[in-house]
Write a protein that holds these residues in place. Structure first.
Motif, PDB file in Angstrom:
ATOM      1  N   LEU B 222     -22.865   6.435  -1.426  1.00 45.33           N
ATOM      2  CA  LEU B 222     -21.585   6.562  -0.726  1.00 45.33           C
ATOM      3  C   LEU B 222     -21.005   5.188  -0.421  1.00 45.33           C
ATOM      4  N   ALA B 223     -21.891   4.290   0.049  1.00 42.40           N
ATOM      5  CA  ALA B 223     -21.404   2.948   0.360  1.00 42.40           C
ATOM      6  C   ALA B 223     -20.877   2.277  -0.902  1.00 42.40           C
ATOM      7  N   TYR B 224     -21.618   2.429  -1.971  1.00 41.48           N
ATOM      8  CA  TYR B 224     -21.179   1.819  -3.228  1.00 41.48           C
ATOM      9  C   TYR B 224     -19.867   2.413  -3.682  1.00 41.48           C
ATOM     10  N   ALA B 225     -19.785   3.754  -3.635  1.00 42.36           N
ATOM     11  CA  ALA B 225     -18.560   4.427  -4.083  1.00 42.36           C
ATOM     12  C   ALA B 225     -17.392   4.044  -3.194  1.00 42.36           C
ATOM     13  N   ALA B 226     -17.639   3.986  -1.884  1.00 43.08           N
ATOM     14  CA  ALA B 226     -16.554   3.627  -0.963  1.00 43.08           C
ATOM     15  C   ALA B 226     -16.032   2.230  -1.277  1.00 43.08           C
ATOM     16  N   GLY B 227     -16.968   1.316  -1.531  1.00 41.23           N
ATOM     17  CA  GLY B 227     -16.558  -0.048  -1.855  1.00 41.23           C
ATOM     18  C   GLY B 227     -15.708  -0.101  -3.102  1.00 41.23           C
ATOM     19  N   VAL B 228     -16.175   0.560  -4.140  1.00 46.50           N
ATOM     20  CA  VAL B 228     -15.425   0.541  -5.402  1.00 46.50           C
ATOM     21  C   VAL B 228     -14.064   1.180  -5.217  1.00 46.50           C
ATOM     22  N   ALA B 229     -14.026   2.320  -4.515  1.00 44.81           N
ATOM     23  CA  ALA B 229     -12.752   3.018  -4.324  1.00 44.81           C
ATOM     24  C   ALA B 229     -11.775   2.146  -3.538  1.00 44.81           C
ATOM     25  N   LEU B 230     -12.278   1.434  -2.527  1.00 40.75           N
ATOM     26  CA  LEU B 230     -11.392   0.583  -1.732  1.00 40.75           C
ATOM     27  C   LEU B 230     -10.821  -0.560  -2.571  1.00 40.75           C
ATOM     28  N   VAL B 231     -11.684  -1.214  -3.334  1.00 38.67           N
ATOM     29  CA  VAL B 231     -11.203  -2.336  -4.150  1.00 38.67           C
ATOM     30  C   VAL B 231     -10.184  -1.844  -5.175  1.00 38.67           C
ATOM     31  N   LEU B 232     -10.500  -0.724  -5.820  1.00 35.02           N
ATOM     32  CA  LEU B 232      -9.561  -0.193  -6.804  1.00 35.02           C
ATOM     33  C   LEU B 232      -8.261   0.244  -6.133  1.00 35.02           C
ATOM     34  N   GLY B 233      -8.379   0.838  -4.946  1.00 37.46           N
ATOM     35  CA  GLY B 233      -7.180   1.267  -4.237  1.00 37.46           C
ATOM     36  C   GLY B 233      -6.302   0.090  -3.847  1.00 37.46           C
ATOM     37  N   LEU B 234      -6.941  -1.012  -3.446  1.00 36.53           N
ATOM     38  CA  LEU B 234      -6.199  -2.212  -3.074  1.00 36.53           C
ATOM     39  C   LEU B 234      -5.383  -2.744  -4.239  1.00 36.53           C
ATOM     40  N   GLY B 235      -6.014  -2.752  -5.397  1.00 35.69           N
ATOM     41  CA  GLY B 235      -5.350  -3.344  -6.551  1.00 35.69           C
ATOM     42  C   GLY B 235      -4.546  -2.342  -7.336  1.00 35.69           C
ATOM     43  N   GLN B 236      -4.399  -1.139  -6.814  1.00 35.62           N
ATOM     44  CA  GLN B 236      -3.727  -0.078  -7.559  1.00 35.62           C
ATOM     45  C   GLN B 236      -2.372  -0.522  -8.056  1.00 35.62           C
ATOM     46  N   PHE B 237      -2.145  -0.270  -9.293  1.00 34.50           N
ATOM     47  CA  PHE B 237      -1.010  -0.872  -9.953  1.00 34.50           C
ATOM     48  C   PHE B 237      -0.208   0.172 -10.699  1.00 34.50           C
ATOM     49  N   THR B 238      -0.898   1.022 -11.439  1.00 29.39           N
ATOM     50  CA  THR B 238      -0.229   1.938 -12.347  1.00 29.39           C
ATOM     51  C   THR B 238       0.679   2.915 -11.615  1.00 29.39           C
ATOM     52  N   ALA B 239       0.147   3.621 -10.629  1.00 32.76           N
ATOM     53  CA  ALA B 239       0.956   4.635  -9.948  1.00 32.76           C
ATOM     54  C   ALA B 239       2.158   4.007  -9.234  1.00 32.76           C
ATOM     55  N   PRO B 240       1.962   2.955  -8.432  1.00 30.39           N
ATOM     56  CA  PRO B 240       3.141   2.378  -7.773  1.00 30.39           C
ATOM     57  C   PRO B 240       4.149   1.808  -8.768  1.00 30.39           C
ATOM     58  N   LEU B 241       3.652   1.260  -9.885  1.00 27.46           N
ATOM     59  CA  LEU B 241       4.580   0.660 -10.841  1.00 27.46           C
ATOM     60  C   LEU B 241       5.446   1.716 -11.507  1.00 27.46           C
ATOM     61  N   LEU B 242       4.813   2.807 -11.939  1.00 32.66           N
ATOM     62  CA  LEU B 242       5.573   3.830 -12.644  1.00 32.66           C
ATOM     63  C   LEU B 242       6.403   4.688 -11.706  1.00 32.66           C
ATOM     64  N   LEU B 243       5.852   4.978 -10.526  1.00 34.21           N
ATOM     65  CA  LEU B 243       6.507   5.945  -9.651  1.00 34.21           C
ATOM     66  C   LEU B 243       7.299   5.295  -8.522  1.00 34.21           C
ATOM     67  N   GLY B 244       7.099   3.991  -8.307  1.00 39.41           N
ATOM     68  CA  GLY B 244       7.684   3.390  -7.118  1.00 39.41           C
ATOM     69  C   GLY B 244       9.136   3.004  -7.258  1.00 39.41           C
ATOM     70  N   ARG B 245       9.595   2.860  -8.498  1.00 38.22           N
ATOM     71  CA  ARG B 245      10.922   2.305  -8.706  1.00 38.22           C
ATOM     72  C   ARG B 245      12.014   3.183  -8.115  1.00 38.22           C
ATOM     73  N   ASN B 246      11.836   4.494  -8.240  1.00 37.19           N
ATOM     74  CA  ASN B 246      12.907   5.402  -7.812  1.00 37.19           C
ATOM     75  C   ASN B 246      13.330   5.207  -6.372  1.00 37.19           C
ATOM     76  N   GLN B 247      12.331   4.958  -5.506  1.00 36.44           N
ATOM     77  CA  GLN B 247      12.677   4.839  -4.098  1.00 36.44           C
ATOM     78  C   GLN B 247      12.292   3.483  -3.543  1.00 36.44           C
ATOM     79  N   GLY B 248      12.125   2.528  -4.421  1.00 35.79           N
ATOM     80  CA  GLY B 248      11.859   1.176  -3.947  1.00 35.79           C
ATOM     81  C   GLY B 248      10.515   1.003  -3.288  1.00 35.79           C
ATOM     82  N   VAL B 249       9.506   1.784  -3.719  1.00 33.81           N
ATOM     83  CA  VAL B 249       8.166   1.638  -3.152  1.00 33.81           C
ATOM     84  C   VAL B 249       7.454   0.513  -3.886  1.00 33.81           C
ATOM     85  N   GLU B 250       6.941  -0.437  -3.138  1.00 29.20           N
ATOM     86  CA  GLU B 250       6.250  -1.566  -3.774  1.00 29.20           C
ATOM     87  C   GLU B 250       4.951  -1.854  -3.076  1.00 29.20           C
ATOM     88  N   VAL B 251       3.979  -2.322  -3.847  1.00 27.68           N
ATOM     89  CA  VAL B 251       2.750  -2.842  -3.260  1.00 27.68           C
ATOM     90  C   VAL B 251       2.584  -4.274  -3.736  1.00 27.68           C
TER      91      VAL B 251
END
Lengths: 386, 576
Positions: B222-251
């Motif tokens: 769980l600790a390992y999975a939580a760590g990986v999920a957090l790091v990946l969530g922090l750097g999340q790029f694909t969803a905000p890039l494709l879906l964020g433009r419509n309403q100006g959502v940016e990370v």
């Protein structure tokens, strides 16, 4: 953005562009950095033998050559005069690459038309919005990229022209080209596009007649517009705001959705996702109409227009092919291909099938430099899609 | 690898202590490893180090510029929400699915327990475009279905708006769930079944067994999975890039990407924007390490584990099937339908369907060259990654006798790319490789270097698992029989690791083919990969072509996964 490419049978061999140096003088070219500088100036007079359309050679020169991975220094051979020499060099280059911000249907027409006129020069048109940074990057690193650029932006072209980094058109059709549509001696204004309002025919029985109508409460939440991805968008928003102060805020209050440019706006309106496309050109809408989608457009009153500029890049890896393409675009046949389907107007008179745009005011995008874009985005970005 | 050793009964060779000459001997013994350590250090450290140096130029002027960007506060907040929200969703869903997998009837277990991994097969960029077609507020297919329900039929838009922050978080969480599930599955298999049976026999319901017995034992996973999920969530790029433009959502990562669209690129500001992500990623990885100690302890699975199987619940299977349906099947169906439509519209009709867009897409020169680039760059990167990963794995195993300093340094270097979001890494590589000494912009080599850097941790980890499964007995037997280190490796270890190396190759190929964030940063207009072409078509092109491209990506990945399973056996995916 996808485009077709006609294959040609001959291995292209990169040879020095024979006329590039001549053009260098026409532009006052100085060294622009990188290995592919065109040669320095040689006096040049337009070829007196230039007449009408150039007939394409039917038997390409079957000279095999190594596939290129680095650019050959174009300054390595002696410059020459004569359009035929440019043509020959272009055929040896065998390929021309164009980056274009124009809509996909227009790019397809250009590619198809050029391929038919010059079957031994394969054409690749890559569609994208705002390629200036990529072009600057390619120029700095010497990477093999675009030979020509088509875009509505003007400031970037003006800066390159001032550096002498663009190639002047020297083909046979340059002489007949109206001078008011040639900027800085190198930037050809090849197509005129009026701004229109797109609407979904199923959802909007009574289309709006002007941009002011879009502020109507009935359109709240139903608008699709473009975020400020290029100077044409900024210039257009600025015109709306100047014509009608407070417009941008009022438009933002309608909670529009934002896309990058007119093509996805038209797609979304045709899909029914939005009822009205605020930022639209006939060229983006008409292909969907032809497919039978429930979309149409009105030319609002008042409206403005923009021009698609095309120029051959001084750091191109295939400058001769670039000049040939440029010349073809300036020919009646090229203009027919670009502007002959009733969605744009041509600078040339008498092109059949062009759109009637009498007295259309063209947006002046020259002042829209990178700095001004930054200021505009800082002021309005949060209202206009970030 | 040295011949002199002191054996203290632990089976681990230690250098003789308290002798300067011995220390020098150890340093000398490590010299051959320098050949490995230096290049690995170079490619891993160069991008990030140069970028951070740039951020701190002029006394940190870049940080001031970054802090004064309009709306930057909201961007940071959205980034934090995305990381926390998507990681939480992934952990909850992933744990729930893992629990369901322990309650499966024996007959369904093999197939059903692999189902939650299905979303990994679909490239993120493809899945997100599918979701957009499903959940666009007005004409999304799912939204239209939902509006038929009495509770929603008064709406003419929604109820789900995929272009909003909550749904970007939810979709990211759903895609991370598969990864969390994968890690928890490995952990579950290591838990002895008799503990759970004992609890059940004592009267605990299945829920209580899970909460009080299984979950605490799963803490390392769980600790390992939580760590990986957090790091990946922090750097999340694909969803905000494709879906964020419509309403100006940016990370933060998409804001960095926007910098690449200006010339000259303000690398300082990009580095400043990315520094918090970098620091957070490093902190998470360190915390992860501290929480579970040497994670290599948990790689070997030896017990006969897993649920006893008597405690089967039909709804567990239903839950897993529902997840697979929602997370994987639905987006693919949407993509298939849109790809054969003449234009994107919200009507589900069989009239007017056409293969024209698929044909255009498959024959488009730019698509073919992007496909060729993706495949070629991935294969070349793998050709480098497998041997380098093997050598790193070899060095980091205690029983191969590499000096401690080599082990520590390599461990750090190999873990570093995991802590840095791919988009940041890509941005750093764009900076590092568009200037001397290595100017790679506009060539495919920049892609290959990026891929090797990003996948080094995975390649090493996969092959470590393989080497540990062989066990050090073969190695020591070979050494005892008089074989030198080279001979031992080539004659004894390599033949036995063939299968894990092949599995590693196939899985790395899948991951590389999916790769989007770093590729997007380092690409030039004429060196594209499949993912970047999908993005370009999405932002400025024609939707049925987007759908066709996404399907093409998913199809190639599916082939890669099938190959991995065929080569490595049905448990290949678990080794990730």
């Amino acid at each position: 953005m996808l485009r077709t490419r006609r294959q040609h049978l001959v291995q292209p061999r990169r040879t020095a562009p024979l006329l590039a140096g001549a053009l260098a003088l026409a532009m006052g070219l100085s060294g622009c950095g990188g290995d592919d500088d065109p040669p320095s100036a040689v006096d040049q007079t337009p070829p007196s033998s230039a007449t009408g359309a150039v007939s394409p050679s039917s038997i390409p020169d079957p000279t095999p050559g190594p596939s290129e991975s680095t650019a050959e220094d174009p300054s390595s051979s002696a410059p020459d005069t004569g359009w035929n020499e440019i043509l020959e060099a272009a055929r040896q280059e065998g390929q021309v690459v164009v980056y274009s911000g124009d809509n996909p249907a227009a790019n397809d027409r250009l590619a198809a038309g050029f391929a038919e006129a010059y079957p031994d020069i394969s054409i690749e048109i890559i569609r994208g919005v705002q390629y200036e940074p990529m072009l600057d990057q390619e120029r700095e690193s010497g990477a093999d990229g675009a030979d020509l650029y088509i875009v509505t932006t003007q400031a970037w072209f003006a800066e390159r022209a001032a550096e002498g980094a663009l190639l002047a058109p020297v083909g046979p059709h340059a002489a007949d080209w109206p001078s008011e549509y040639l900027v800085d001696g190198a930037v050809v204004q090849g197509s005129i596009n009026p701004f229109v309002i797109a609407y979904n025919t199923d959802q909007v029985p009574n289309p709006p007649v002007g941009f002011a109508d879009l502020l109507d409460p009935q359109y709240s939440g139903q608008l699709a517009s473009s975020s400020v991805v290029a100077s044409v968008v900024a210039g257009w928003y600025d015109w709306l705001e100047t014509s009608s102060p407070g417009y941008i805020k009022a438009l933002a209050a309608q909670q529009p959705s934002f896309y990058e440019g007119s093509v996805p706006v038209a797609q979304a309106v045709a899909a029914g996702e939005h009822a009205i496309g605020v930022f639209a050109f006939p060229g983006s809408v008409q292909p969907l109409v032809d497919e039978g989608a429930g979309i149409d457009y009105v030319v609002p009153d008042p409206t403005v227009g923009t021009v698609s500029n095309i120029a051959a890049l001084g750091w191109a890896h295939r400058p001769n092919a670039a000049l040939v393409f440029l010349d073809w675009v300036m020919s009646p046949e090229g203009q027919q291909a670009w502007n002959g389907v009733g969605v744009t107007a041509s600078p040339l008179e008498g092109i059949p099938g062009e759109l009637e745009v009498a007295n259309l005011e063209i947006l002046d995008l020259l002042p829209w430099t990178a700095e001004r874009m930054e200021d505009f985005t800082a002021e309005w970005g949060s209202s206009l899609g970030g | 690898m040295r011949q002199v050793a002191v054996h203290d009964g632990s089976g681990i060779s230690r250098p003789p202590r308290s002798s300067a000459r011995a220390l020098a001997a150890e340093a000398r013994a490590g010299l051959p490893w320098v050949v490995l350590v230096v290049p690995v250090a170079f490619i891993v450290l160069l991008p990030i180090a140069r970028l951070e140096l740039k951020a701190f130029e002029d006394g940190g002027a870049a940080f001031t510029r970054a802090a004064s960007l309009p709306g930057i506060g909201r961007v940071v907040l959205t980034t934090v929400w995305l990381a926390l929200g998507s990681a939480s969703i992934a952990l909850v869903l992933g744990t729930g699915l893992a629990w369901c997998s322990t309650l499966l009837p024996r007959r369904l277990r093999a197939l059903t327990s692999s189902l939650p991994v299905l979303p990994i097969v679909i490239p993120a960029v493809a899945a997100i475009t599918g979701w957009a077609f499903l959940l666009s507020p007005t004409v999304g297919y799912l939204n239209q279905l939902l509006r038929r329900l009495p509770v929603f039929d008064h709406l003419d838009r929604g109820p789900i708006d995929v272009f909003s922050v909550p749904w970007i978080i939810i979709l990211t969480g759903i895609s991370l769930t598969a990864l969390v599930y994968l890690f928890l599955q490995s952990g579950l298999r290591a838990i002895p079944a008799d503990l759970q049976s004992a609890a059940a026999v004592s009267g605990a319901g299945s829920g209580r067994v899970f909460l009080t017995v299984t979950l605490p034992l799963l803490r390392p996973s769980l600790a390992y999975a939580a760590g990986v999920a957090l790091v990946l969530g922090l750097g999340q790029f694909t969803a905000p890039l494709l879906l964020g433009r419509n309403q100006g959502v940016e990370v933060l990562s998409t804001r960095i990407y926007r910098l690449v669209g200006q010339y000259p690129i303000d690398y300082g500001v990009g580095a400043a924007l990315g520094s918090p992500i970098l620091l957070a990623g490093l902190a998470i990885v360190v915390a992860q390490r501290l929480a579970i100690g040497d994670q290599r302890r948990f790689v070997v699975a030896t017990s006969k584990a897993g649920a006893a199987g008597d405690d089967a619940r039909w709804w567990a299977a239903a839950a897993i099937w529902s997840y697979a349906l929602v997370a994987a099947v639905l987006p693919i169906l949407a993509l298939v339908y849109v790809s054969v439509s003449p234009f994107w519209n919200g009507q589900l009709t069989l009239q007017g369907l056409t293969l024209d867009h698929i044909r255009t897409t498959l024959s488009a020169d730019q698509v073919r060259s992007a496909l060729a680039n993706s495949i070629w760059a991935s294969l070349l990167a793998i050709a480098i990654l497998i041997p380098v990963g093997f050598l790193c794995a070899l060095a980091m195993l205690k029983w191969t006798g590499a000096p401690r300093w080599v082990q520590v340094i390599l461990d750090l270097l190999v873990s570093l790319p995991l802590a840095v979001p791919a988009a940041m890494m890509g941005f750093g590589m764009l900076f590092a490789y568009t200037r001397p000494p290595l100017e790679l912009y506009g060539t495919n080599y920049i892609l290959i270097v990026a891929y090797v850097t990003l996948m080094l941790p995975y390649s090493t980890r996969l092959q470590t698992a393989g080497l540990m499964a062989i066990g050090r007995e073969s190695y020591e037997a070979s050494a005892a029989s008089g074989a030198g280190p080279i001979r031992t490796v080539t004659r004894v270890l390599l033949p036995q690791t063939r299968r894990s190396a092949a599995t590693a190759a196939a899985l790395t190929f899948v991951l590389l083919f999916h790769e989007f964030s770093a590729s997007l940063m380092v690409r030039s207009v004429r060196t594209q990969v499949m993912g970047t072409v999908v993005l370009d078509t999405w932002t400025s092109g024609i939707y049925p072509q987007v759908a066709a491209l996404s399907l093409l990506m998913a199809a190639v990945t599916f082939l890669g996964v099938v190959t991995a399973l065929w080569v490595g056996g049905s448990d290949a995916l678990r080794r990730l």
